[in-house]
Design a protein around this motif. Sequence first.
Motif, PDB file in Angstrom:
ATOM      1  N   TYR A   7      23.156  21.857  27.299  1.00 52.08           N
ATOM      2  CA  TYR A   7      23.535  23.252  27.009  1.00 52.08           C
ATOM      3  C   TYR A   7      22.385  24.206  27.132  1.00 52.08           C
ATOM      4  O   TYR A   7      22.587  25.422  27.280  1.00 52.08           O
ATOM      5  CB  TYR A   7      24.231  23.343  25.650  1.00 52.08           C
ATOM      6  CG  TYR A   7      23.342  23.453  24.436  1.00 52.08           C
ATOM      7  CD1 TYR A   7      22.991  22.319  23.715  1.00 52.08           C
ATOM      8  CD2 TYR A   7      22.883  24.679  23.992  1.00 52.08           C
ATOM      9  CE1 TYR A   7      22.186  22.407  22.592  1.00 52.08           C
ATOM     10  CE2 TYR A   7      22.068  24.786  22.869  1.00 52.08           C
ATOM     11  CZ  TYR A   7      21.729  23.640  22.174  1.00 52.08           C
ATOM     12  OH  TYR A   7      20.929  23.730  21.065  1.00 52.08           O
TER      13      TYR A   7
ATOM     14  N   PHE B  73      16.708  38.860  26.987  1.00 50.53           N
ATOM     15  CA  PHE B  73      17.658  37.756  27.037  1.00 50.53           C
ATOM     16  C   PHE B  73      17.918  37.530  28.511  1.00 50.53           C
ATOM     17  O   PHE B  73      17.630  38.390  29.338  1.00 50.53           O
ATOM     18  CB  PHE B  73      18.947  38.107  26.285  1.00 50.53           C
ATOM     19  CG  PHE B  73      18.783  38.061  24.790  1.00 50.53           C
ATOM     20  CD1 PHE B  73      18.289  39.151  24.100  1.00 50.53           C
ATOM     21  CD2 PHE B  73      19.075  36.907  24.093  1.00 50.53           C
ATOM     22  CE1 PHE B  73      18.107  39.101  22.727  1.00 50.53           C
ATOM     23  CE2 PHE B  73      18.905  36.846  22.715  1.00 50.53           C
ATOM     24  CZ  PHE B  73      18.420  37.949  22.036  1.00 50.53           C
ATOM     25  N   TYR B  74      18.449  36.390  28.865  1.00 49.69           N
ATOM     26  CA  TYR B  74      18.590  36.044  30.280  1.00 49.69           C
ATOM     27  C   TYR B  74      20.016  35.622  30.626  1.00 49.69           C
ATOM     28  O   TYR B  74      20.652  34.906  29.854  1.00 49.69           O
ATOM     29  CB  TYR B  74      17.590  34.931  30.625  1.00 49.69           C
ATOM     30  CG  TYR B  74      16.186  35.377  30.341  1.00 49.69           C
ATOM     31  CD1 TYR B  74      15.572  35.076  29.115  1.00 49.69           C
ATOM     32  CD2 TYR B  74      15.492  36.190  31.232  1.00 49.69           C
ATOM     33  CE1 TYR B  74      14.310  35.550  28.811  1.00 49.69           C
ATOM     34  CE2 TYR B  74      14.216  36.666  30.938  1.00 49.69           C
ATOM     35  CZ  TYR B  74      13.640  36.349  29.726  1.00 49.69           C
ATOM     36  OH  TYR B  74      12.387  36.830  29.432  1.00 49.69           O
TER      37      TYR B  74
ATOM     38  N   ARG C 103      18.385  26.753   9.790  1.00 51.97           N
ATOM     39  CA  ARG C 103      17.849  27.535  10.908  1.00 51.97           C
ATOM     40  C   ARG C 103      17.090  26.635  11.878  1.00 51.97           C
ATOM     41  O   ARG C 103      16.160  27.069  12.528  1.00 51.97           O
ATOM     42  CB  ARG C 103      16.876  28.603  10.388  1.00 51.97           C
ATOM     43  CG  ARG C 103      17.534  29.809   9.738  1.00 51.97           C
ATOM     44  CD  ARG C 103      16.476  30.716   9.136  1.00 51.97           C
ATOM     45  NE  ARG C 103      16.887  32.122   9.091  1.00 51.97           N
ATOM     46  CZ  ARG C 103      16.117  33.085   8.572  1.00 51.97           C
ATOM     47  NH1 ARG C 103      14.923  32.765   8.059  1.00 51.97           N
ATOM     48  NH2 ARG C 103      16.521  34.336   8.561  1.00 51.97           N
TER      49      ARG C 103
ATOM     50  N   GLY D  26      26.870  30.680  30.958  1.00 51.35           N
ATOM     51  CA  GLY D  26      27.761  30.706  29.798  1.00 51.35           C
ATOM     52  C   GLY D  26      27.032  30.153  28.595  1.00 51.35           C
ATOM     53  O   GLY D  26      25.873  29.744  28.685  1.00 51.35           O
TER      54      GLY D  26
ATOM     55  N   ASN E 190      22.855  34.854  14.648  1.00 52.74           N
ATOM     56  CA  ASN E 190      23.398  34.190  15.846  1.00 52.74           C
ATOM     57  C   ASN E 190      24.367  35.061  16.620  1.00 52.74           C
ATOM     58  O   ASN E 190      24.442  34.957  17.848  1.00 52.74           O
ATOM     59  CB  ASN E 190      24.015  32.849  15.459  1.00 52.74           C
ATOM     60  CG  ASN E 190      22.926  31.805  15.245  1.00 52.74           C
ATOM     61  OD1 ASN E 190      21.745  32.094  15.426  1.00 52.74           O
ATOM     62  ND2 ASN E 190      23.321  30.616  14.855  1.00 52.74           N
TER      63      ASN E 190
ATOM     64  N   ASP F 291      15.940  24.768  14.993  1.00 48.92           N
ATOM     65  CA  ASP F 291      16.091  25.011  16.429  1.00 48.92           C
ATOM     66  C   ASP F 291      15.658  23.743  17.155  1.00 48.92           C
ATOM     67  O   ASP F 291      14.466  23.497  17.343  1.00 48.92           O
ATOM     68  CB  ASP F 291      15.219  26.190  16.839  1.00 48.92           C
ATOM     69  CG  ASP F 291      15.340  26.439  18.328  1.00 48.92           C
ATOM     70  OD1 ASP F 291      14.420  27.025  18.903  1.00 48.92           O
ATOM     71  OD2 ASP F 291      16.349  26.004  18.911  1.00 48.92           O
TER      72      ASP F 291
END
Length: 432
Positions: A334, A261-262, A164, A266, A220, A166
């Motif tokens: 990303y 969330f934004y 997990r 993509g 996810n 990040d």
Amino acid sequence: MALLERLQDRSAKVGVIGLGYVGLSLVREFARAGYRIIGVDIDESKIRQLQDGKSYVMDVPSEEIGKWIETGQLEVASDYDRVRDMDCVSICVPTPLRAKSKDPDLSYVLDAVVAIREHLHRSQLVILESTTFPGTTTEVIQPILEESGLVAGRDFYLAFSPERVDPGNSSYRTRNIPKIVGGVSAECVRHAEALYENCLEQVVAVSSTDVAEMVKLLENTFRTVNIGLVNEFALLCSKLNIDVWEVIEAASTKPFGFMPFYPGPGLGGHCIPVDPHYLSWKAKVNGFHPKLIDAAVQVNQEMPGHIVRRVREVLKPLKKELRGSKILIVGVAYKRNTDDVRESPAIEIIELLKQEGAEVGFSDPFVAQLSENGTRLSSRPLDEDALAGADCVLIVTDHSSVDYELVARHAAVVVDTRNALKDIPGEHIHRL
Ligand code: SAJ
């Protein structure tokens, strides 16, 4: 002395296969707990860097690696023979997708497991950490390891514990992220818990490896679906001439039952665009068609094309076509504040713009070079020349360190896919 006791008194020798951002973060916690560690990675350059006390993972400092190597607490090797000296083996290798079919690619896991089988010994603990579809541990890995003649749950222990990590998150590190553990038997879970309890703040045992595998996919896929939802909202709001960013900000005032969330250009990274395909694949081979997940994946996959259309739209009033226009992309990683470009939507956006005949350059403080379709692009300094020289500036990743005032001041027109210019007025600024 039994493995359980050696795990509890930390005399056990722990092994990590795959020394990337997951494996190395795990090595760090094992080292802090006082275990001796053997790290294996087939990439010789990684091994050399580690032996020289150099880190290639943002979250693991070189000084610490140097100390572990110097004191002999960490040994690294590029061959799997060292598995024979490990009391437990955590497998942290990539689980990507096959390029064409987008089906799960377990080749890295299978290579590691076949190699481990050759050196598997009694009471060894094997834990898979790589994200994968439910059933991988018991239907794929267990049979391979049992070809050794040893039986999981009786002769050796087998568990699944989803990583997990990040990357770049300074609040949540491997140590304080609750660790899910599922085992082939109660004994397997018990041994995996004993290992992690010594180095992580919270261990959460679940009833099977299938459940543990599914937990990670839910986490996810939840993000993928919600990002797809908000991207669809963005497309709808732009049709209705409503500011989706203001809508999200106001909705976020709801103290319960909502999580912001934004919208963006993509999905990138090695988790969020990949994991739902592992779930979808397993669902479909079991005759279940995950309509909602597939629809969200599709919305996200269409975002790069939407961004290119947006650029074309904003150039039109300026009597400019994409063909022959100079487009400067600001931010290609990303996601913000990372140097990782894996699956970054910027790569597809560059390809699409070039297919339309645009001349594309980029500027990213974290990424010096980007290879796209075999050509290598180098990052340009983000200065007045670069900005004023572009027909359109396209913000794809909103790194915090970028001077967005400078961008707004010198760009003729900006397409801002991340609301990075949120507080800066200007008719020439166009948001998603
Ligand atoms: N993204 C959006 N809108 C959002 C959030 C993300 O477009 O609201 C995009 C990002 O720009 C990126 C992609 O989605 O391109 C993935 O972003 P992410 O924030 O999910 O970051 P990742 O890929 O680093 O996901 C990891 C995951 N961690 C693990 O799998 C161990 C995920 O579970 C974490 O929740 C996520 O980090 C996190 O919260 O940062």
